[in-house]
Enzyme design. Structure first.
Site, PDB file in Angstrom:
ATOM      1  N   VAL A 133       0.307   6.574  -1.303  1.00 23.55           N
ATOM      2  CA  VAL A 133      -0.131   5.701   0.153  1.00 23.55           C
ATOM      3  C   VAL A 133      -1.715   5.416  -0.125  1.00 23.55           C
ATOM      4  O   VAL A 133      -2.605   6.140  -0.439  1.00 23.55           O
ATOM      5  CB  VAL A 133      -0.015   6.612   1.453  1.00 23.55           C
ATOM      6  CG1 VAL A 133      -0.250   5.886   2.235  1.00 23.55           C
ATOM      7  CG2 VAL A 133       1.472   7.034   1.312  1.00 23.55           C
ATOM      8  N   CYS A 134      -1.808   4.109  -0.393  1.00 23.10           N
ATOM      9  CA  CYS A 134      -3.333   3.720  -0.707  1.00 23.10           C
ATOM     10  C   CYS A 134      -3.879   3.312   0.537  1.00 23.10           C
ATOM     11  O   CYS A 134      -3.780   2.343   1.470  1.00 23.10           O
ATOM     12  CB  CYS A 134      -3.155   2.519  -1.406  1.00 23.10           C
ATOM     13  SG  CYS A 134      -2.764   2.781  -3.153  1.00 23.10           S
ATOM     14  N   LEU A 135      -5.097   4.248   1.113  1.00 25.18           N
ATOM     15  CA  LEU A 135      -5.848   4.047   2.457  1.00 25.18           C
ATOM     16  C   LEU A 135      -7.027   4.674   2.079  1.00 25.18           C
ATOM     17  O   LEU A 135      -7.430   5.695   1.148  1.00 25.18           O
ATOM     18  CB  LEU A 135      -4.936   4.860   3.414  1.00 25.18           C
ATOM     19  CG  LEU A 135      -4.019   4.444   4.240  1.00 25.18           C
ATOM     20  CD1 LEU A 135      -3.578   5.416   5.277  1.00 25.18           C
ATOM     21  CD2 LEU A 135      -4.346   3.165   5.010  1.00 25.18           C
TER      22      LEU A 135
ATOM     23  N   THR B 238      -7.816   7.010  -1.440  1.00 25.07           N
ATOM     24  CA  THR B 238      -6.774   6.511  -2.542  1.00 25.07           C
ATOM     25  C   THR B 238      -7.021   4.927  -2.513  1.00 25.07           C
ATOM     26  O   THR B 238      -6.080   4.467  -3.359  1.00 25.07           O
ATOM     27  CB  THR B 238      -5.456   7.055  -2.112  1.00 25.07           C
ATOM     28  OG1 THR B 238      -5.103   6.323  -0.787  1.00 25.07           O
ATOM     29  CG2 THR B 238      -5.103   8.328  -2.278  1.00 25.07           C
TER      30      THR B 238
ATOM     31  N   ASN C 123       0.685  -1.235  -0.134  1.00 25.16           N
ATOM     32  CA  ASN C 123      -0.038   0.066  -0.013  1.00 25.16           C
ATOM     33  C   ASN C 123       0.805   1.412   0.077  1.00 25.16           C
ATOM     34  O   ASN C 123       0.387   2.370  -0.138  1.00 25.16           O
ATOM     35  CB  ASN C 123      -0.966   0.004   1.324  1.00 25.16           C
ATOM     36  CG  ASN C 123      -2.119  -0.983   1.148  1.00 25.16           C
ATOM     37  OD1 ASN C 123      -1.807  -1.955   0.536  1.00 25.16           O
ATOM     38  ND2 ASN C 123      -3.277  -0.545   1.527  1.00 25.16           N
TER      39      ASN C 123
END
Length: 441
Positions: free
Chosen positions: A92-94, A99, A85
């Protein structure tokens, strides 16, 4: 609305800076609170352990209605993906950042804030980061388990190499250009490439101090991993890694150990150099010299009236930048009868650069490394009295709350927080070191 947004951001920054969480730090230039730098220290017992991972956080005028944009900048110049992530390009994949698609209720809300974002990112830095990849719950084969172990192994290596070693080498000006297989990279230069401003390095001193705290843990990790991975073996590619978004490299633990030792020696050399720099500051009658002299005199007077603590405090060679403290163990405690000589080196850049504290007298203690480095945190960074109080408290506290980020002597910590028999062994070793302390005074 814009003013409300700035007030909210300022309050959140202040709360994190005043807080007791040793794994988070934030900073911004005074002129622009909407552009924040954040540091997350990798959680213990993970492949990210005590690594220094930096992020930029950019708030819009719509904050807190709209989530800020977060970018990872500890990426080896965009070449290293530290997590499924956290991409090599900084993404930043959250779900709370919008995202990544999340379950209902996981999206951003104005009730959340900067601290909750950083804690969410920190939660990605788990014992098995492979589990952050979609479909992980179905990955149960021996092949998948082998991948997970290989992924953890290379993250541990690169956390040490990139987030710790290369960061500190840059801070200290250590030339690694001649090391075989090393690509010289400076994260700060990369981040500032398109900026006209001077480099902004708000975490330089924090990382230096923490390096000294965690040095023995770093070295233990290197020794343990070096026994598992042959020097020069290549990292395994994960199924979810692709071109430009990967972690490539080879295991180089013997080299990492040498570089770690060089950083440690350079940091010790730096703190010792403050004595000469301090003498020059005294000769030039700089305000920092007179300020420290005054603080020293006030602290001495204060402890003359304090019957609860027995200590001697003096300036080495009358230099206000080198303090020597002799602490006498309190009666009826594990330190009873102890005489501990403690050196405190103060930088002419104090309080922007905080003191280095070293126990000259060996002591077996979970907050004091085998080389004598004390882990402590002063409430008021600009007040030397607060530093003295924090030093005493860290040494004397007999029933501290468990916090692995403060445990800088791995052997002592394992016994202190172990079984009842191990705790007894800890107390015996501590008492033995206390009894031996008079020979070192």
């Amino acid at each position: 609305m814009a003013n409300q947004s700035i007030l909210r951001i300022t309050r959140e920054l202040s709360e994190i800076q005043r807080g007791s969480d040793l794994s988070l730090a934030v900073a911004c230039r005074d002129i622009d609170v909407r552009h924040v730098r954040a540091l997350i220290i990798g959680p213990p017992d993970t492949p990210y352990e005590f690594g220094f991972f930096e992020f930029t956080v950019k708030f819009t005028r719509e904050y807190p209605t709209k989530a800020p944009a977060v970018t990872a900048i500890t990426t080896n110049g965009g070449r290293t993906r530290f997590n499924p992530n956290i991409y090599a390009g900084g993404r930043v994949c959250l779900s709370i950042l919008g995202t990544w698609r999340g379950e209902r209720g996981e999206e951003w809300s104005s009730a959340q804030g900067l601290e909750s974002i950083l804690i969410s990112i920190q939660s990605l830095m788990s014992q098995n980061p492979y589990e952050n990849e979609p479909g992980f719950e179905d990955a149960k084969s021996d092949y998948d388990k082998k991948n997970q172990e290989a992924y953890v192994a290379k993250i541990r290596h690169e956390s040490l190499r990139i987030s710790v070693i290369e960061r500190l080498e840059d801070y200290l000006g250590i030339d690694r250009g001649k090391l075989p297989g090393v690509t010289v990279y400076n994260a700060e230069e990369d981040y500032q490439a398109n900026a006209a401003d001077a480099p902004f390095e708000p975490f330089k001193d924090l990382c230096k101090r923490r390096f000294l705290w965690y040095y023995e843990s770093y070295m233990t990790s290197i020794d343990n991993e070096a026994a598992k991975h042959k020097d020069g073996d290549r990292f395994e590619k994960m199924p979810f890694e692709g071109p430009g978004n990967i972690m490539e490299g080879t295991f180089q633990y013997p080299s990492l150990k040498e570089r770690m030792q060089a950083i440690h020696d350079k940091l010790i050399e730096e703190s010792l150099s403050w004595a000469d720099e301090g003498r020059i500051a005294v000769e030039k009658e700089m305000s920092i010299a007179s300020n420290l002299q005054r603080q020293f005199e006030q602290i001495v007077e204060n402890y003359k009236k304090n019957d609860a603590v027995t200590l001697d405090l003096e300036l080495v060679d009358k230099n206000p930048f080198v303090w020597q403290m002799v602490l006498f163990g309190r009666p009826m405690t594990n330190l009873d009868g102890g005489v501990f000589r403690i050196m405190i080196y103060v930088s002419p850049k104090f309080p922007d650069v905080l003191p280095r504290v070293k126990f000259e007298t060996p002591i077996f203690h979970q907050r004091i490394s085998a080389s004598g480095v004390l882990c402590y945190d002063a409430a008021r960074k600009d007040d030397m009295r607060s530093h003295i109080e924090a030093i005493i408290e860290a040494v004397e506290e007999e029933s501290p709350a468990y916090d692995p980020r403060t445990l800088v002597n791995p052997e002592a910590a394992k016994l202190f927080w172990g079984t009842p028999d191990e705790k007894k062994m800890y107390n015996r070793k501590l008492r033995r070191s206390v009894q031996d302390s008079s020979e070192w005074s």
